[in-house]
Design a protein around this motif. Sequence first.
Motif, PDB file in Angstrom:
ATOM      1  N   LEU A  23     -21.894  67.239 -26.723  1.00 56.29           N
ATOM      2  CA  LEU A  23     -20.539  67.120 -26.207  1.00 56.29           C
ATOM      3  C   LEU A  23     -19.584  68.023 -26.976  1.00 56.29           C
ATOM      4  O   LEU A  23     -18.720  68.690 -26.377  1.00 56.29           O
ATOM      5  CB  LEU A  23     -20.085  65.664 -26.289  1.00 56.29           C
ATOM      6  CG  LEU A  23     -18.637  65.361 -25.862  1.00 56.29           C
ATOM      7  CD1 LEU A  23     -18.406  65.774 -24.417  1.00 56.29           C
ATOM      8  CD2 LEU A  23     -18.332  63.876 -26.043  1.00 56.29           C
ATOM      9  N   ILE A  24     -19.711  68.069 -28.289  1.00 58.18           N
ATOM     10  CA  ILE A  24     -18.841  68.924 -29.107  1.00 58.18           C
ATOM     11  C   ILE A  24     -19.047  70.388 -28.744  1.00 58.18           C
ATOM     12  O   ILE A  24     -18.083  71.148 -28.582  1.00 58.18           O
ATOM     13  CB  ILE A  24     -19.117  68.682 -30.600  1.00 58.18           C
ATOM     14  CG1 ILE A  24     -18.681  67.276 -31.009  1.00 58.18           C
ATOM     15  CG2 ILE A  24     -18.397  69.720 -31.461  1.00 58.18           C
ATOM     16  CD1 ILE A  24     -19.156  66.862 -32.380  1.00 58.18           C
ATOM     17  N   VAL A  25     -20.303  70.799 -28.598  1.00 62.65           N
ATOM     18  CA  VAL A  25     -20.596  72.197 -28.270  1.00 62.65           C
ATOM     19  C   VAL A  25     -20.050  72.555 -26.893  1.00 62.65           C
ATOM     20  O   VAL A  25     -19.381  73.583 -26.715  1.00 62.65           O
ATOM     21  CB  VAL A  25     -22.114  72.451 -28.355  1.00 62.65           C
ATOM     22  CG1 VAL A  25     -22.455  73.844 -27.821  1.00 62.65           C
ATOM     23  CG2 VAL A  25     -22.601  72.303 -29.791  1.00 62.65           C
ATOM     24  N   CYS A  26     -20.341  71.717 -25.901  1.00 63.95           N
ATOM     25  CA  CYS A  26     -19.894  72.017 -24.532  1.00 63.95           C
ATOM     26  C   CYS A  26     -18.371  71.990 -24.421  1.00 63.95           C
ATOM     27  O   CYS A  26     -17.772  72.862 -23.791  1.00 63.95           O
ATOM     28  CB  CYS A  26     -20.514  71.017 -23.557  1.00 63.95           C
ATOM     29  SG  CYS A  26     -22.304  71.174 -23.368  1.00 63.95           S
ATOM     30  N   LYS A  27     -17.741  70.990 -25.027  1.00 66.81           N
ATOM     31  CA  LYS A  27     -16.284  70.894 -24.967  1.00 66.81           C
ATOM     32  C   LYS A  27     -15.634  72.068 -25.690  1.00 66.81           C
ATOM     33  O   LYS A  27     -14.642  72.636 -25.207  1.00 66.81           O
ATOM     34  CB  LYS A  27     -15.821  69.576 -25.591  1.00 66.81           C
ATOM     35  CG  LYS A  27     -14.343  69.265 -25.383  1.00 66.81           C
ATOM     36  CD  LYS A  27     -14.064  68.745 -23.996  1.00 66.81           C
ATOM     37  CE  LYS A  27     -12.637  68.244 -23.846  1.00 66.81           C
ATOM     38  NZ  LYS A  27     -12.380  67.669 -22.510  1.00 66.81           N
ATOM     39  N   SER A  28     -16.178  72.466 -26.837  1.00 64.30           N
ATOM     40  CA  SER A  28     -15.620  73.592 -27.581  1.00 64.30           C
ATOM     41  C   SER A  28     -15.776  74.889 -26.806  1.00 64.30           C
ATOM     42  O   SER A  28     -14.856  75.725 -26.781  1.00 64.30           O
ATOM     43  CB  SER A  28     -16.300  73.704 -28.954  1.00 64.30           C
ATOM     44  OG  SER A  28     -16.113  72.533 -29.721  1.00 64.30           O
ATOM     45  N   LEU A  29     -16.925  75.066 -26.174  1.00 68.62           N
ATOM     46  CA  LEU A  29     -17.139  76.272 -25.373  1.00 68.62           C
ATOM     47  C   LEU A  29     -16.159  76.327 -24.208  1.00 68.62           C
ATOM     48  O   LEU A  29     -15.509  77.358 -23.974  1.00 68.62           O
ATOM     49  CB  LEU A  29     -18.582  76.301 -24.868  1.00 68.62           C
ATOM     50  CG  LEU A  29     -18.940  77.453 -23.913  1.00 68.62           C
ATOM     51  CD1 LEU A  29     -18.718  78.793 -24.583  1.00 68.62           C
ATOM     52  CD2 LEU A  29     -20.384  77.313 -23.431  1.00 68.62           C
ATOM     53  N   ALA A  30     -16.054  75.222 -23.471  1.00 72.22           N
ATOM     54  CA  ALA A  30     -15.122  75.192 -22.342  1.00 72.22           C
ATOM     55  C   ALA A  30     -13.676  75.341 -22.818  1.00 72.22           C
ATOM     56  O   ALA A  30     -12.847  75.961 -22.138  1.00 72.22           O
ATOM     57  CB  ALA A  30     -15.294  73.884 -21.565  1.00 72.22           C
ATOM     58  N   TYR A  31     -13.365  74.792 -23.977  1.00 76.30           N
ATOM     59  CA  TYR A  31     -12.025  74.899 -24.564  1.00 76.30           C
ATOM     60  C   TYR A  31     -11.685  76.349 -24.882  1.00 76.30           C
ATOM     61  O   TYR A  31     -10.606  76.849 -24.541  1.00 76.30           O
ATOM     62  CB  TYR A  31     -11.988  74.030 -25.818  1.00 76.30           C
ATOM     63  CG  TYR A  31     -10.657  73.912 -26.510  1.00 76.30           C
ATOM     64  CD1 TYR A  31      -9.449  74.047 -25.840  1.00 76.30           C
ATOM     65  CD2 TYR A  31     -10.606  73.627 -27.879  1.00 76.30           C
ATOM     66  CE1 TYR A  31      -8.239  73.910 -26.498  1.00 76.30           C
ATOM     67  CE2 TYR A  31      -9.402  73.489 -28.543  1.00 76.30           C
ATOM     68  CZ  TYR A  31      -8.227  73.642 -27.857  1.00 76.30           C
ATOM     69  OH  TYR A  31      -7.033  73.508 -28.506  1.00 76.30           O
ATOM     70  N   GLY A  32     -12.612  77.059 -25.540  1.00 74.26           N
ATOM     71  CA  GLY A  32     -12.370  78.456 -25.860  1.00 74.26           C
ATOM     72  C   GLY A  32     -12.214  79.325 -24.626  1.00 74.26           C
ATOM     73  O   GLY A  32     -11.346  80.197 -24.568  1.00 74.26           O
ATOM     74  N   LEU A  33     -13.058  79.088 -23.614  1.00 75.49           N
ATOM     75  CA  LEU A  33     -12.936  79.851 -22.364  1.00 75.49           C
ATOM     76  C   LEU A  33     -11.601  79.574 -21.685  1.00 75.49           C
ATOM     77  O   LEU A  33     -10.971  80.488 -21.144  1.00 75.49           O
ATOM     78  CB  LEU A  33     -14.094  79.487 -21.429  1.00 75.49           C
ATOM     79  CG  LEU A  33     -15.507  79.839 -21.916  1.00 75.49           C
ATOM     80  CD1 LEU A  33     -16.545  79.324 -20.934  1.00 75.49           C
ATOM     81  CD2 LEU A  33     -15.657  81.343 -22.109  1.00 75.49           C
ATOM     82  N   SER A  34     -11.158  78.329 -21.702  1.00 72.25           N
ATOM     83  CA  SER A  34      -9.891  77.974 -21.055  1.00 72.25           C
ATOM     84  C   SER A  34      -8.706  78.578 -21.790  1.00 72.25           C
ATOM     85  O   SER A  34      -7.745  79.042 -21.169  1.00 72.25           O
ATOM     86  CB  SER A  34      -9.743  76.449 -20.988  1.00 72.25           C
ATOM     87  OG  SER A  34     -10.793  75.859 -20.257  1.00 72.25           O
ATOM     88  N   LEU A  35      -8.748  78.585 -23.126  1.00 72.68           N
ATOM     89  CA  LEU A  35      -7.648  79.144 -23.908  1.00 72.68           C
ATOM     90  C   LEU A  35      -7.434  80.621 -23.605  1.00 72.68           C
ATOM     91  O   LEU A  35      -6.307  81.115 -23.658  1.00 72.68           O
ATOM     92  CB  LEU A  35      -7.922  78.966 -25.402  1.00 72.68           C
ATOM     93  CG  LEU A  35      -7.747  77.569 -26.000  1.00 72.68           C
ATOM     94  CD1 LEU A  35      -8.286  77.544 -27.428  1.00 72.68           C
ATOM     95  CD2 LEU A  35      -6.277  77.163 -25.999  1.00 72.68           C
ATOM     96  N   SER A  36      -8.501  81.330 -23.284  1.00 73.39           N
ATOM     97  CA  SER A  36      -8.404  82.778 -23.144  1.00 73.39           C
ATOM     98  C   SER A  36      -7.666  83.216 -21.891  1.00 73.39           C
ATOM     99  O   SER A  36      -7.063  84.295 -21.885  1.00 73.39           O
ATOM    100  CB  SER A  36      -9.808  83.390 -23.134  1.00 73.39           C
ATOM    101  OG  SER A  36     -10.528  82.967 -21.981  1.00 73.39           O
ATOM    102  N   ALA A  37      -7.692  82.415 -20.821  1.00 77.92           N
ATOM    103  CA  ALA A  37      -7.185  82.914 -19.541  1.00 77.92           C
ATOM    104  C   ALA A  37      -6.329  81.938 -18.767  1.00 77.92           C
ATOM    105  O   ALA A  37      -5.596  82.353 -17.868  1.00 77.92           O
ATOM    106  CB  ALA A  37      -8.362  83.346 -18.650  1.00 77.92           C
ATOM    107  N   PHE A  38      -6.395  80.643 -19.075  1.00 78.26           N
ATOM    108  CA  PHE A  38      -5.691  79.646 -18.281  1.00 78.26           C
ATOM    109  C   PHE A  38      -4.369  79.283 -18.962  1.00 78.26           C
ATOM    110  O   PHE A  38      -4.014  79.838 -20.000  1.00 78.26           O
ATOM    111  CB  PHE A  38      -6.577  78.425 -18.066  1.00 78.26           C
ATOM    112  CG  PHE A  38      -7.797  78.713 -17.227  1.00 78.26           C
ATOM    113  CD1 PHE A  38      -7.800  78.476 -15.872  1.00 78.26           C
ATOM    114  CD2 PHE A  38      -8.950  79.234 -17.805  1.00 78.26           C
ATOM    115  CE1 PHE A  38      -8.916  78.749 -15.090  1.00 78.26           C
ATOM    116  CE2 PHE A  38     -10.068  79.517 -17.048  1.00 78.26           C
ATOM    117  CZ  PHE A  38     -10.047  79.270 -15.679  1.00 78.26           C
ATOM    118  N   ARG A  39      -3.646  78.356 -18.377  1.00 80.47           N
ATOM    119  CA  ARG A  39      -2.336  77.982 -18.887  1.00 80.47           C
ATOM    120  C   ARG A  39      -2.269  76.471 -19.110  1.00 80.47           C
ATOM    121  O   ARG A  39      -2.559  75.686 -18.196  1.00 80.47           O
ATOM    122  CB  ARG A  39      -1.230  78.416 -17.908  1.00 80.47           C
ATOM    123  CG  ARG A  39      -1.045  79.926 -17.819  1.00 80.47           C
ATOM    124  CD  ARG A  39      -0.580  80.477 -19.158  1.00 80.47           C
ATOM    125  NE  ARG A  39      -0.308  81.907 -19.103  1.00 80.47           N
ATOM    126  CZ  ARG A  39      -1.155  82.844 -19.505  1.00 80.47           C
ATOM    127  NH1 ARG A  39      -2.340  82.497 -19.978  1.00 80.47           N
ATOM    128  NH2 ARG A  39      -0.814  84.118 -19.452  1.00 80.47           N
TER     129      ARG A  39
END
Length: 691
Positions: free
Chosen positions: A334-350
């Motif tokens: 869960l930590i790995v998946c959430k962190s990965l999705a978090y980093g991807l979201s930070l880069s392009a979303f609002r």
Amino acid sequence: MSEPAASPPTNLDPLQVIRSRRYIAALVLAAILGVPISVIAYGFLALVTALQQYVFVELPSQVIGGPAPAWWPVPWLVLCGLMTALTIRYLPGTGGHSPAFGFATGGGPPSGRELVGIILAALTTLSLGAVLGPEAPLIAIGGGLGALAVHLVKKDAPPMAQTVMASAGSFAAISTLLGSPVLGAFLIMEAAGIGGMTLSLMALPGLLASGVGALVFVGLDSWTGLGSFSLALPVVPPAVPPTVASLGWAVIMGAVGALLGWLVRWAALKLRRVVHLNRVLVTSLLGLLIGLTAMAYQLISGHSFTQVLFSGQDALPELVEHGADYSLGVLVLLIVCKSLAYGLSLSAFRGGPVFPSMFIGAALGLAAAGLPGMDPAAGIGMGMGAMCAAMLRLPLTSTLLATLLLGPDGVAVTPQVVVAVAVAFVITHVLPIPVAGTPAAADDAGAVHGRAASRGGRRSGVPSADHAAGRERWTAGLFIIGSSLFALGAVPFYADAVGLRAGAVTFFLGSLFFTSAAFLQYREAVDALPGVGAARRHSLWVWAPRNPTWLAAAVQLAGTLWFNWSTANAVNDNLSAELIDQRVWRPDALGSIAFLIASAVALWDAGRGAIANRPKPREWKIGVMNLIGSIAFGISAVAAFVIPSSGDVWNAQLSNLGTLAGALCFLIGAMLMLVPASTDDSVPERRGTPP
């Protein structure tokens, strides 16, 4: 979010200002503004929740007659990326600040025209599953509405008045979102760096608006029954008094939180460069990756994909309450998946960075709860404080977030939280600062210019540099989609979830994207051949085996064609063992051999003269990833051999693992293609190498 536009004169007496009629009028206006701004903020949060509920709960039951399957978030995240990117690209204000920078300050509150883009970008991001919170958009919306109200009342109002009312509007908008209006106000003041005389003058209107907003939130909750939308933990593990062991673990938790937060932020800032090359395409692909990550988590762990998606505000109470039911492996996943999705979201979303960091920190604390001398309450508090300090770089707010959220137990774990926050804050500032991408506005303008130049180059009949770069971006995008589909098909339990035939179709579609991308690379290799005339350049087939760039591209294209034939035959589930060997396994093995040869040639070509170069050129890094991926594909092909006597696959698990590992390596290589080549590379860029 806003920052004081102007500092008051140093000889200004705060008591004199507070006693003035204008300041009293500002207090009255702040109290009045607190009502409509809080109503708008409440309505925004209610709309986000309603859309999430409809898309991910009600719609699946209407369409498929049951709960949402694991693949359900994938198309919605792609749509999320597409709509968010279009909003950022074409509406004023670029949808607000990029959350990769934390709480950005400066520039004043957004204008009325910019508010539309901010609201739409945040609504799309939060409703369709990206991993960001609502706090930053609410702060921007409240600040913009406050400044707009001042402008409507008095167009020639001084900048200080607009700053005060903008801050009051932000206070009112965020009010009870974080569980305490005082905590929300503290977040805004620390993020904006408000202090001294400015703090004295601005705190009172802001706190007044925040208090009114809290009352409005409570009233609307009682009147509408939609919910309070405040972050709260109804059930918290009982805390124990701090010990020397727990304080020692606090140091380690602070270091782990700082390193994990740095990795997430580093990934987000690095990806910004790729996003700005083609915002619409790349953001859609990032949405695809987020959806695949959430789907993989549900298929592997058996828990809902909603724990990976969204801000984590709604999932955090359930995680804390039932933390003992999660195994260590599931928590790590869960930590790995959430962190990965978090980093991807930070880069392009609002959206805002607060809630996802708190969720990841709580999961870290629960994973560490089994350590000697560590109790769950202290672990949760330390994890949340460390992650917030690493991501927000606001130590005081991070401490308050972790302790106040735990309620009465937060007082008992305050010493451990303070130590974890202090360690995380120091390590975060010691670590090298990741290099951010190009500003969005300048990059968007450059993208338009690049398209115009590309069109001009095609009219002249000679491929321009911009046209070549554009074709390379398309190649990378096709390889990213193809690699993602291969990785998806190889995810454990995916075939069981969608059926064997649908799993085979997934591989076949991925092979088609591979072939399309490989053909574009082959054409790039032909165009780059020295001494090739225009007539020969337009021919479909050119023979140049002495050129390593052409050789790698041609062999790779042949390999993708073998994969097309293999995966197309695999869709037919009525083949005998002999036909499976002839039509599926053999072309798969030939395709893997071709990929291995192409990757080896490309790496050798890119590595000539690169041994003494530091850092390694981009093409050399791509070649390494592709060679590793080709080896993994080769292992997968060997493991997929069908034993003639029994008709069984030799090692199905190893075959799937090899496919998954190879696809992920190809995915990384394709994403590296979107990173601009360094001007310091001593080896010239070779466009014909594999992704």
